[in-house]
Motif scaffolding. Structure first.
Motif, PDB file in Angstrom:
ATOM      1  N   UNK B 224       0.839  -1.202   0.000  1.00 24.44           N
ATOM      2  CA  UNK B 224       0.000   0.000   0.000  1.00 24.44           C
ATOM      3  C   UNK B 224       0.874   1.252   0.000  1.00 24.44           C
ATOM      4  N   UNK B 225       1.976   1.214   0.769  1.00 24.66           N
ATOM      5  CA  UNK B 225       2.877   2.376   0.795  1.00 24.66           C
ATOM      6  C   UNK B 225       3.491   2.606  -0.587  1.00 24.66           C
ATOM      7  N   UNK B 226       3.972   1.533  -1.211  1.00 27.91           N
ATOM      8  CA  UNK B 226       4.594   1.675  -2.537  1.00 27.91           C
ATOM      9  C   UNK B 226       3.597   2.274  -3.530  1.00 27.91           C
ATOM     10  N   UNK B 227       2.371   1.747  -3.538  1.00 23.61           N
ATOM     11  CA  UNK B 227       1.370   2.262  -4.481  1.00 23.61           C
ATOM     12  C   UNK B 227       1.006   3.702  -4.153  1.00 23.61           C
ATOM     13  N   UNK B 228       0.919   4.010  -2.856  1.00 20.41           N
ATOM     14  CA  UNK B 228       0.548   5.358  -2.444  1.00 20.41           C
ATOM     15  C   UNK B 228       1.590   6.374  -2.908  1.00 20.41           C
ATOM     16  N   UNK B 229       2.859   6.000  -2.731  1.00 22.34           N
ATOM     17  CA  UNK B 229       3.943   6.909  -3.102  1.00 22.34           C
ATOM     18  C   UNK B 229       4.063   7.039  -4.613  1.00 22.34           C
ATOM     19  N   UNK B 230       3.666   5.992  -5.325  1.00 21.39           N
ATOM     20  CA  UNK B 230       3.703   6.064  -6.780  1.00 21.39           C
ATOM     21  C   UNK B 230       4.794   5.215  -7.397  1.00 21.39           C
ATOM     22  N   UNK B 231       5.290   4.219  -6.665  1.00 21.89           N
ATOM     23  CA  UNK B 231       6.272   3.314  -7.257  1.00 21.89           C
ATOM     24  C   UNK B 231       5.721   1.884  -7.299  1.00 21.89           C
ATOM     25  N   UNK B 232       4.397   1.760  -7.202  1.00 20.96           N
ATOM     26  CA  UNK B 232       3.770   0.451  -7.290  1.00 20.96           C
ATOM     27  C   UNK B 232       3.333   0.156  -8.719  1.00 20.96           C
ATOM     28  N   UNK B 233       2.395  -0.773  -8.888  1.00 21.17           N
ATOM     29  CA  UNK B 233       1.863  -1.047 -10.227  1.00 21.17           C
ATOM     30  C   UNK B 233       1.299   0.235 -10.824  1.00 21.17           C
ATOM     31  N   UNK B 234       1.500   0.467 -12.125  1.00 19.30           N
ATOM     32  CA  UNK B 234       1.096   1.751 -12.726  1.00 19.30           C
ATOM     33  C   UNK B 234      -0.425   1.924 -12.726  1.00 19.30           C
ATOM     34  N   UNK B 235      -0.926   3.180 -12.651  1.00 24.74           N
ATOM     35  CA  UNK B 235      -2.358   3.426 -12.735  1.00 24.74           C
ATOM     36  C   UNK B 235      -2.875   3.034 -14.112  1.00 24.74           C
ATOM     37  N   UNK B 236      -4.147   2.716 -14.284  1.00 24.43           N
ATOM     38  CA  UNK B 236      -5.215   2.823 -13.284  1.00 24.43           C
ATOM     39  C   UNK B 236      -5.439   1.531 -12.482  1.00 24.43           C
ATOM     40  N   UNK B 237      -4.441   0.637 -12.451  1.00 27.65           N
ATOM     41  CA  UNK B 237      -4.581  -0.607 -11.700  1.00 27.65           C
ATOM     42  C   UNK B 237      -5.057  -0.317 -10.283  1.00 27.65           C
ATOM     43  N   UNK B 238      -6.183  -0.893  -9.849  1.00 28.51           N
ATOM     44  CA  UNK B 238      -6.601  -0.619  -8.483  1.00 28.51           C
ATOM     45  C   UNK B 238      -5.852  -1.500  -7.480  1.00 28.51           C
TER      46      UNK B 238
END
Lengths: 314, 292
Positions: B224-238
């Motif tokens: 959740x932290x990685x996605x929140x910061x913006x280094x997780x799976x690319x948007x718009x992946x929920x």
């Protein structure tokens, strides 16, 4: 004692070398050319060449590595691609902000965590124990950044009790500093509080069953003194050892919390660097945090040996 | 021969006994129920989610929770309930994958370090070095360097979680190595591989299972932290973190965007932590009988 301290310090040298090797190797994980990852697709070949030179990628591998270690020996973590300043300088500028936040969170987590854990152990099996432990588990299960957002929503933008973000240095105005760091420090302390409360409770349940506690009671000491001095005092010894680990976790989580509350500390520097692929700052920041962690744990271990002679013999 | 072996072995059914103990543990059962509820939501996302998680309706932007949109919509008019259900699928899958990868890597590294004396020092110094980095920062740096994708997030979180797991397995392996039955196995000529798997690993199973339950929980939090910061799976992946990041700028006008995925994380992680506590109580023999 000095012998133990020296041996312990010497033992951290190989770890230190490996830590710096891991940070050095990070650049090697970049798929393709780090310089073109930093710049966008429209960059001119000259610009890419310039960044490659700045990252030292124009030199052969052994020379790069020698460079890296030579600079490290001089406390030089390299130069930011973006900020036009040295990485060491950029970190040191922002360090007081992060340290004051982490210190406050540390104090909060320790004080409240130990109190809650001790109370739960004393009331073992009763309602107070159960509700405190439920709270502690909840603290461990809440994502910090989300808790921060919820606090901003309810206590800052919603009611105006606290500022929604930003930072004022303590030296400028202690009152405004306190208002700015209260919510982030509480957010940061929450997980550690749950962790310490659980540890204190189980350590104290163990000491409460020890013979010296029975002896203390048998010789007629008041119960309050038995609980604080004999039971809690001895329960704190193992907790002190995890304090070092806690500092590492606090520094790591501070990076995320600073982002949520827009606090201009080392964490925001690192996240900013991560998002813009400013590799020297990412590497320097990682290495710096690891160094702090190793230094704190070295001090904790030596203090522990000073308090408990049995450790020295191992 | 086989009749003799069967007669020599006590008629124990360890797995059945373990299951009975777990069923009697309220912490484990409550945790399992919470996790099962989240998993059911995640698995049924394709059939039960009322809307497309990726396509919004322009007229329904930032609608408060109500009859049509149970949990409201975001600034693109996308249904939050559908996004949280699909997000749960990805976030739980990433957590599960991290648990499996960490379990395999941690077991291999820890068992080798604990069993072969010569390799113990070098391997554990390397693990110490990895543990010197705050795990979440290490994961952020690796995910950002490799580039955000589901696979890279799994790799980054596994690298961050493996050293501690290896240390847990190593500690158990160190104890098992000195046991008489390991010496006996060696005396009758068992190979290193057989001793490692049959005797040493079998002994580290209990602490490993407990640790991996927490690894799953931590992986959900850190993903959740990685996605929140913006280094997780690319948007718009929920994913949970990505939905929260979407809601961040509208927290005053549309708090439901942020609240729902956050609560979903709390339920999943709380469930896993409760299961971990229950497993620890059941599997740790020191805790099995009350201390006093």
């Amino acid at each position: 004692m000095l012998g133990f301290a020296l041996r312990r310090a010497a033992a951290s040298i190989p770890v230190l070398l490996l830590v710096s090797l891991i940070t050095f190797g990070l650049l090697w994980l970049v798929p393709g050319d780090p310089a073109s990852v930093f710049l966008d697709a429209s960059a001119t070949p000259e610009a890419i060449e310039r960044i490659r030179r700045e990252l030292g990628l124009d030199k052969p591998f052994p020379a790069r590595m020698a460079d890296w270690y030579w600079r490290l020996l001089h406390g030089d973590l390299g130069r930011s691609l973006l900020l036009d300043r040295g990485v060491t300088e950029a970190i040191l500028e922002r360090l007081p902000v992060t340290l004051s936040l982490a210190a406050l969170a540390f104090a909060l987590a320790t004080a409240l965590g130990v109190a809650a854990g001790a109370l739960a152990a004393i009331r073992h099996g009763r309602a107070a124990d159960r509700s405190l432990m439920t709270l502690a588990l909840l603290g461990l299960s809440i994502p910090e950044f989300w808790l921060g957002l919820v606090l901003i929503w309810t206590l800052a933008v919603g009611s105006g009790l606290f500022p929604a973000g930003g930072y004022v240095p303590f030296t400028e105005s202690p009152w405004r500093w306190a208002r700015h760091v209260t919510l982030p420090a509480f957010t940061l302390a929450c997980v550690q509080m749950g962790f310490i409360a659980r540890m204190t409770r189980s350590a104290m349940l163990e000491t409460l069953g020890q013979d010296y506690v029975r002896t203390a009671r048998a010789k007629g000491l008041p119960e309050s003194r038995v609980l604080t001095r004999h039971a809690l005092g001895n329960a704190l010894v193992p907790i002190v050892t995890v304090m070092g680990i806690m500092v590492g976790a606090l520094l790591g989580n501070a990076v995320v919390t600073e982002q949520v509350f827009a606090i201009p500390g080392v964490g925001r520097l690192i996240i900013g660097a991560v998002l813009s692929r400013d590799f020297p700052v990412i590497q320097g920041g990682l290495l710096f945090l690891a160094l702090v962690y190793l230094a704190v744990n070295l001090v904790v271990d030596i203090l522990y040996a000073a308090v408990d002679p049995r450790v020295r013999l191992e | 021969m086989s009749a003799l072996a069967a007669a020599a072995r006590p008629p124990s059914r360890p797995w059945r006994e373990l299951a009975a103990r777990l069923r009697a543990n309220p912490s484990f059962m409550l945790g399992a129920a919470l996790l099962a509820a989240m998993a059911a939501l995640a698995i049924s996302a394709d059939w039960l989610a009322p809307f497309d998680p990726l396509r919004g309706s322009a007229r329904a932007r930032m609608t408060a929770p109500g009859a049509t949109y149970w949990l409201g919509t975001d600034h693109f008019g996308r249904d939050i309930l559908s996004r949280v259900m699909h997000g749960a699928r990805l976030s739980l899958l990433i957590g599960l994958a991290v648990m499996i990868v960490t379990g395999l890597a941690g077991t291999a590294i820890g068992a080798v370090a604990g069993y072969f004396r010569a390799l113990d020092g070098p391997i554990m110094r390397l693990m110490d070095a990895f543990m010197a980095f705050p795990p979440i920062i290490l994961a952020i740096a690796i995910s950002a360097t490799l580039g955000g994708s589901v696979t890279n997030v799994i790799i980054a979180l596994s690298i961050a979680a493996t050293p501690h797991t290896a240390r847990v397995v190593r500690a158990a392996a160190l104890v098992a190595r000195e046991m008489d039955y390991v010496e006996a196995a060696r005396a009758i000529g068992a190979s290193h591989a057989r001793i490692l798997v049959r005797h040493v690993l079998a002994n580290s199973l209990a602490p490993l299972i407990v640790r991996l339950t927490y690894v799953f929980a931590i992986a959900i939090l850190n993903e959740a932290v990685l996605s929140y910061i913006g280094v997780g799976p690319p948007p718009p992946t929920p994913t949970f973190g990505a939905i929260i990041a979407n809601g961040r700028d509208f927290i005053l006008e549309a708090p439901w965007i942020t609240l729902a995925p956050g609560l979903a994380i709390v339920v999943s992680v709380l469930g896993l932590n409760l299961m971990g506590d229950g497993l620890r109580d059941v599997l740790d023999p020191r805790l099995r009988t009350p201390l006093r």
